[in-house]
Enzyme design. Structure first.
Site, PDB file in Angstrom:
ATOM      1  N   ASP A  61       0.835  -1.197   0.000  1.00 45.81           N
ATOM      2  CA  ASP A  61       0.000   0.000   0.000  1.00 45.81           C
ATOM      3  C   ASP A  61       0.874   1.253   0.000  1.00 45.81           C
ATOM      4  O   ASP A  61       2.079   1.200   0.318  1.00 45.81           O
ATOM      5  CB  ASP A  61      -0.884  -0.045   1.257  1.00 45.81           C
ATOM      6  CG  ASP A  61      -2.146   0.770   1.141  1.00 45.81           C
ATOM      7  OD1 ASP A  61      -2.279   1.541   0.181  1.00 45.81           O
ATOM      8  OD2 ASP A  61      -3.011   0.637   2.034  1.00 45.81           O
TER       9      ASP A  61
ATOM     10  N   ASP B  70     -10.566   1.814  -3.445  1.00 49.91           N
ATOM     11  CA  ASP B  70     -11.114   1.577  -2.108  1.00 49.91           C
ATOM     12  C   ASP B  70     -12.629   1.536  -2.152  1.00 49.91           C
ATOM     13  O   ASP B  70     -13.271   1.158  -1.176  1.00 49.91           O
ATOM     14  CB  ASP B  70     -10.681   2.704  -1.155  1.00 49.91           C
ATOM     15  CG  ASP B  70      -9.350   2.384  -0.501  1.00 49.91           C
ATOM     16  OD1 ASP B  70      -8.869   1.251  -0.657  1.00 49.91           O
ATOM     17  OD2 ASP B  70      -8.791   3.275   0.160  1.00 49.91           O
TER      18      ASP B  70
HETATM   19  C1  DGJ Z   1      -5.776   1.880   1.932  1.00 47.53           C
HETATM   20  C2  DGJ Z   1      -6.107   0.660   1.143  1.00 47.53           C
HETATM   21  O1  DGJ Z   1      -6.567   1.007  -0.118  1.00 47.53           O
HETATM   22  C3  DGJ Z   1      -7.113  -0.166   1.912  1.00 47.53           C
HETATM   23  O2  DGJ Z   1      -7.510  -1.280   1.159  1.00 47.53           O
HETATM   24  C4  DGJ Z   1      -6.508  -0.578   3.212  1.00 47.53           C
HETATM   25  O3  DGJ Z   1      -5.431  -1.436   2.973  1.00 47.53           O
HETATM   26  C5  DGJ Z   1      -6.057   0.647   3.996  1.00 47.53           C
HETATM   27  N1  DGJ Z   1      -5.223   1.500   3.202  1.00 47.53           N
HETATM   28  C6  DGJ Z   1      -5.327   0.239   5.240  1.00 47.53           C
HETATM   29  O4  DGJ Z   1      -4.777   1.296   5.882  1.00 47.53           O
END
Ligand code: DGJ
Length: 745
Positions: free
Chosen positions: A479, A549
């Site tokens: 990430d 997301d």
């Molecule tokens: C952003 C990501 O896109 C999410 O799927 C998740 O992993 C969060 N960060 C966790 O902090």
């Protein structure tokens, strides 16, 4: 495929069965662009394409001569200020402050195959026969800087890649302040510019406008390609559709700052440039050093936008993505993020994983919150060891327990970041990207580590490699949740501060490379607050990416549809989450969510214990369905049939390589009353074959010729087209159908 070189005319013609790309050396030694498009014959002479006309109020190169003005010539890699006033491909500031350069042709080499770009992601070949490459060497004799323009044409794709390399063989320090990877002058401006833009949770929405005189551009100056604009642009003819007509694609194999720009001049010549964004960029080109630009992948289609996308899909799936997982069926995963957020311990995770296993899930992914003091966004990043309170057996113990359940184990990391509340920061406060004596802005309470410094990357590598060595980790979700501000590195002198954005991303690439070399069987999925770094650069290291997301299935229609213009289904993480959805609070059926997520790399983002017994049966069916058909989803040919950007109904389909099977997804966002009759015109089938068409359950709808399904269409009218009679199931909002096609022997 080949490269035809006419030495007497200094003409270069790259061609394959589908396309031609032609340029030549002009009278002043610079390179002129002659043609890019559908295949034309190899001819000795294409000089008639050089526009040598007198135009008043221009500047001319040769004394007493009024025909040769660079402003009126289409060029290959133009410079500014020597009679051309349009946006240049590059700029070099020399020791005396001059920005004028003059690169003239010196030599060429051509060879079978394609060379890798050191330290940078790029498309590649497995056999030399798959591509031909050409390197043109130019020299600025005053500074003794050489410029190498590299071209590769692929045998099987209407695709050419380009990059540029500067090398200082002189004795003065120069600053390269702009270095595009590609500049392409097109003879007219009758194009629509198509970009894929948005924001967090609404990534890659398709936006289109007509080109007009002046400059239009998209880009990023945030240190990552970003949610706002994807590094991909299409120029399509106004009449071009999804299946017919001409379209050009420009895709940048890079994950940092970028610009994609079209300048339409007074004479309707379109200059398209793509490369690292020149804002905040400069590179000290000291004697005996060089600068290599990343690669642009230029594609052509005369079969509409679907044709263009399919070329990108094949190339990116097979010759950009790499490694053990490239061609393998991807595991069905369950990720705990939306199920628990930061609120978990080992027992809760194991319970979730056990239920996942019972449903048929193959990989359990532990997301954010497993390390150090990380129980919220405010602490722990940078300290890559397990939180002992939550995970008393560490990652080693947990991963073993997950494997004992019969699942593979995956782990979330955010290696480029640090919280100030962390041991790493307390030990190395100078490892942040920050400007001395200036305030440092935060994003999500975190700061960006200075990956332009090898020792920082090394320290992070050591921490994460230890976990990967000790534990049973089969998957990493990498990430990256904030962009770079106050860009500055304490490790570099003033003259090199313009290099930091690029050096940062080179550091990210180097860490990725090291990890995939040392742990080749780990499946990497890139992520940046969802789809904030969904670009071809990342695909070189991680064959799949978290698309957004936003897990709402209605929203996902647009996001996945937009993403599909350049990226293959095998790259798009698509998960079913709980209802009501956490981003938009919308309720949709499990079926609708599944029918959307099938067309991607499938998984779940919820705790299955929250589902009803009936839903759990459905989950098992979904998983069986994906296991049966995932190779078609991942490797088949994908067709967009109806756009959610313009219709209430969205449709797409995927056809197996042998055309014997196909899967169609049709989605209606809002229900309609007494709606018009509906049919979906299918694509990619064998016209003369018979196909058995079935509902997702396997129930037959009938048998039809491929040509019928393509020309007459698959009839998809349902009770929304009239009053429901008897016990007909009434459709409602967020309605979907998946159809299976099986060719009959
Ligand atoms: C952003 C990501 O896109 C999410 O799927 C998740 O992993 C969060 N960060 C966790 O902090």
């Amino acid at each position: 495929m080949g490269i035809y070189i006419e030495e007497s005319k200094q003409l270069f013609h790259l061609y394959n069965e589908q396309i031609s790309y032609i340029f030549k050396v002009l009278a002043n030694g610079q390179l002129g662009q002659l043609y890019f498009g559908k295949r034309v014959p190899e001819k000795v002479d294409y000089d008639y394409l050089i526009e040598n006309y007198y135009r008043p109020s221009s500047a001319y190169v040769f004394e007493k001569e009024y025909n040769f003005s660079l402003e009126h010539l289409r060029q290959e890699y133009p410079s500014y200020g020597t009679s051309d006033f349009r946006a240049p491909a590059f700029e070099i500031i020399q020791e005396n402050g001059s920005r004028i350069s003059h690169f003239t042709y010196e030599s060429y080499i051509s060879y079978r195959g394609k060379q890798p770009l050191t330290g940078l992601p790029a498309t590649y070949v497995e056999e030399e026969e798959e591509a031909d490459s050409l390197e043109i060497r130019l020299i600025d004799t005053l500074t003794n800087i050489s410029l190498t323009l590299s071209y590769t044409i692929f045998r099987d794709y209407p695709i050419i890649t380009r990059n540029a390399r500067f090398e200082n063989k002189g004795n003065q320090n120069c600053q390269l302040t702009k270095a595009m990877s590609l500049s392409l002058d097109l003879p007219d401006a009758n194009y629509e510019w198509v970009q894929f833009s948005g924001a967090w949770s609404r990534e890659r929405h398709m936006k289109m406008h007509k080109l007009s005189q002046g400059i239009q551009a998209i880009g990023s100056t945030r240190g990552a390609s970003g949610h706002m604009h994807n590094p991909f642009v299409m120029l399509k003819r106004p009449e071009t559709t999804e299946f017919l007509g001409e379209v050009l694609g420009f895709s940048f194999v890079y994950s940092g700052n970028f610009i994609a720009q079209a300048e339409v001049d007074t004479y309707d010549v379109t200059r398209f440039t793509m490369g690292i964004h020149p804002q905040n960029f400069s590179w000290l080109l000291a004697p005996n050093t060089q600068f290599q630009t990343p690669e642009v992948v230029l594609a052509y289609s005369d079969q509409g936008m679907n044709g263009l996308s399919q070329s990108y899909h094949q190339l990116y799936r097979q010759r950009l993505a790499r490694g053990y997982w490239r061609d393998k069926e991807r595991p069905i995963l369950l990720n705990n993020w939306e199920a628990t957020y930061f609120d978990f311990d080992e027992a809760r995770l194991l319970k979730i994983a056990k239920n996942a296993k019972a449903a048929g899930v193959e990989l359990f992914v532990l997301d954010d919150g497993w390390f150090s003091t990380r129980c919220s966004e405010t602490s722990g990043l940078g300290d890559w060891w397990a939180n002992e309170q939550r995970l008393p057996n560490g990652i080693q113990g947990l991963s073993q327990k997950i494997e004992n359940l019969g699942l593979k184990f995956g782990l979330w990391v955010e290696l480029e970041m640090v919280n100030k509340d962390s041991e790493l920061y307390r030990k190395h406060p100078d490892w942040l990207i920050q400007t001395p004596n200036r305030h440092a802005s935060h994003g999500r309470n975190q700061y960006v580590l200075d990956f332009s410094r090898a020792e920082v990357v090394e320290a992070i590598y050591q921490m994460i490699a230890k976990i990967l060595q000790e534990s049973k980790v089969s998957y990493i979700k990498w990430d990256m949740n904030r962009n770079i501000t106050e860009c500055f590195s304490e490790a570099y002198p003033a003259s090199q501060q313009g290099e930091i954005f690029h050096r940062y991303i080179l550091g990210v690439y180097s860490l990725y490379e090291r990890l995939i070399q040392h742990f080749p069987k780990i499946l990497f999925e890139s992520c940046a607050s969802g789809g904030g770094r969904f670009d071809p650069g990342m695909l070189y290291y991680a064959p799949q990416a978290w698309t957004s997301d936003n897990t709402d299935a209605v929203e996902r229609l647009k996001i996945q549809y937009g993403t599909s213009y350049v990226y293959p289904l095998s790259s798009m993480g698509a998960h079913i989450s709980i209802t009501p959805n956490h981003q938009v609070n919308r309720k949709t059926s499990l079926k609708f969510r599944g029918d959307v997520a099938f067309f991607g790399v499938f998984g779940y983002e919820l705790d299955l214990a929250c589902l009803s017994a009936e839903e759990l049966v459905q989950v098992k069916e979904q998983i069986q369905f994906v296991k049966k058909y995932r190779s078609i989803f991942q490797k088949g040919t994908f067709y967009r049939l109806q756009s959610p950007f313009t219709h209430n109904t969205c449709a797409w389909m995927v056809v197996s390589e042998d055309k014997k099977q196909a899967i169609v997804g049709e989605y209606r966002v809002l229900n309609e009353v007494n709606a018009p009759y509906k049919r979906v015109y299918l694509q990619g089938l064998q016209p003369q074959w018979h196909y058995q068409v079935m509902e997702e359950s396997g129930k037959s709808i009938g048998s039809f010729y491929g040509s019928e399904l393509q020309q007459i269409g698959l009839i998809t009218s349902d009770a929304a087209s009239g009053q429901a009679m008897g016990n007909q199931v009434l459709p409602t909002d967020f309605w979907s159908n998946v159809y299976l096609l099986q060719a009959e022997e």
